[in-house]
Design an enzyme around this catalytic site. Sequence first.
Site, PDB file in Angstrom:
ATOM      1  N   GLY A  49       9.412  -1.844   6.982  1.00 26.65           N
ATOM      2  CA  GLY A  49       8.206  -1.375   7.667  1.00 26.65           C
ATOM      3  C   GLY A  49       8.280  -1.801   9.116  1.00 26.65           C
ATOM      4  N   ASP A 241       7.781   4.676  12.998  1.00 24.94           N
ATOM      5  CA  ASP A 241       8.822   3.697  13.312  1.00 24.94           C
ATOM      6  C   ASP A 241       9.161   3.706  14.785  1.00 24.94           C
ATOM      7  OD1 ASP A 241       9.196   4.570  10.320  1.00 24.94           O
ATOM      8  OD2 ASP A 241      10.058   2.558  10.554  1.00 24.94           O
ATOM      9  N   ASN A 251       9.330   8.839  11.645  1.00 26.66           N
ATOM     10  CA  ASN A 251       8.763   8.143  10.501  1.00 26.66           C
ATOM     11  C   ASN A 251       9.650   8.444   9.304  1.00 26.66           C
ATOM     12  OD1 ASN A 251       6.596   6.435   9.464  1.00 26.66           O
ATOM     13  ND2 ASN A 251       5.986   8.219   8.267  1.00 26.66           N
TER      14      ASN A 251
HETATM   15  C1  LIG Z   1       3.731   0.636   9.323  1.00 30.34           C
HETATM   16  S1  LIG Z   1       5.111   1.544   9.738  1.00 30.34           S
HETATM   17  C2  LIG Z   1       5.960   1.665   8.232  1.00 30.34           C
HETATM   18  C3  LIG Z   1       7.050   2.693   8.307  1.00 30.34           C
HETATM   19  O1  LIG Z   1       8.310   2.068   8.032  1.00 30.34           O
HETATM   20  C4  LIG Z   1       8.839   2.690   6.878  1.00 30.34           C
HETATM   21  O2  LIG Z   1      10.222   2.739   6.865  1.00 30.34           O
HETATM   22  P1  LIG Z   1      11.053   1.676   5.973  1.00 30.34           P
HETATM   23  O3  LIG Z   1      10.330   1.522   4.671  1.00 30.34           O
HETATM   24  O4  LIG Z   1      12.423   2.334   5.841  1.00 30.34           O
HETATM   25  O5  LIG Z   1      11.101   0.399   6.788  1.00 30.34           O
HETATM   26  C5  LIG Z   1       8.253   4.061   6.916  1.00 30.34           C
HETATM   27  O6  LIG Z   1       8.856   4.883   7.888  1.00 30.34           O
HETATM   28  C6  LIG Z   1       6.835   3.725   7.258  1.00 30.34           C
HETATM   29  O7  LIG Z   1       6.044   4.783   7.692  1.00 30.34           O
END
Ligand SMILES: CSC[C@H]1O[C@H](OP(=O)(O)O)[C@H](O)[C@@H]1O
Length: 355
Positions: A49, A241, A251
């Site tokens: 995240g 992101d 995202n």
């Molecule tokens: C609060 S932003 C979270 C954002 O990050 C996630 O990606 P990942 O799980 O690969 O780190 C995803 O894009 C979320 O929207």
Amino acid sequence: MSQGIFPVQWHEESVRLIDQTRLPAEYSVVDIHCVEDMATAITTMIVRGAPAIGVAAAFGMYLGARDFSGSDLQEFFAHLDQVATRLRQTRPTAVNLFWAIDKMSTAAQACSGSVGEIQAHLLQTAQKICADDIRTCQQIGAHGLTALPQTPEKLRILTHCNAGALATAGYGTALGVIRSAWAAGRLERVYADETRPRWQGAKLTTWECVQEGIPVTLLADTMAAHCMQQGMIDAVVVGADRIAANGDTANKIGTYSVALAAQAHRIPFFIAAPASTVDLNLPEGTLIPIEQRDPQEVYLPDTHRICPEGVEFYNPAFDVTPAQFIKGIMTEFGVFPPAQLEAAIRSHLSSGNQG
Ligand SMILES: CSC[C@H]1O[C@H](OP(=O)(O)O)[C@H](O)[C@@H]1O
């Protein structure tokens, strides 16, 4: 109501992470004592995240700084540069990671004192970044609530991936807006996309909602357009992101498809993200680096392969939604149409707010 979900915490001289790869089957934590283990935790998505990996990287910078045992400042800063380089190698898309590393490096440079005093200052800086992120998410939630459709009926909000407390230092961005709507009595239900190939929606967003008694329906990734066509969705709120200066937003993979469907059905599509997710150095979204992840995430999502050997793979972890498909970007200091975002961010930064 749960007492809050905090995926990254300073705990007894180490960083305590909720191991998100084990949820929802098992709630477990991992205590991180060195920068290499923090880098591994970020890369393997024990912590994930955008804001959460920023906070994790901030603590990783301190853990690396703490390992320096000398007193020579030049050698200390050379060591700190190596720590920063290691953390920069973990994941390329979420700009929060680089924002946090830069913030820690700047804090070290600005601290006139001994190595020990700089190390102490770095811990305080990381702890402030962590505490500020929770407050920022709560502010995003409050501002985001004002931008949601103001209908007499309670809202049915679709979200993609997990942009919840688990993706931040606490409270969440998109799920923070949803939490605020729930607390205000404005939410009927969350529709959570399962979000292949890492299933953040199925495993993490549903877990957060169940923890707090927020009604949630899990959708396969193929269902969003159908649900919109059936009139089941009033708004879409997702995280980010990296947001380019023009509002183009990277995202989780699949977000763009949801935005296209929302546009087709005239459903408002919002991004919820802190200012630290905006990259003013990138004029538009095609320049956002997209992480390519291990194909095993696709063919081996659990214990058994879902496809035969001999298949080739393409596993981008993110996609970019052009600004034209975004109604508003919900930040800690207001909600802005993409075209107004850059000016709003610059005004926010010039008024002395954290950037
Ligand atoms: C609060 S932003 C979270 C954002 O990050 C996630 O990606 P990942 O799980 O690969 O780190 C995803 O894009 C979320 O929207």
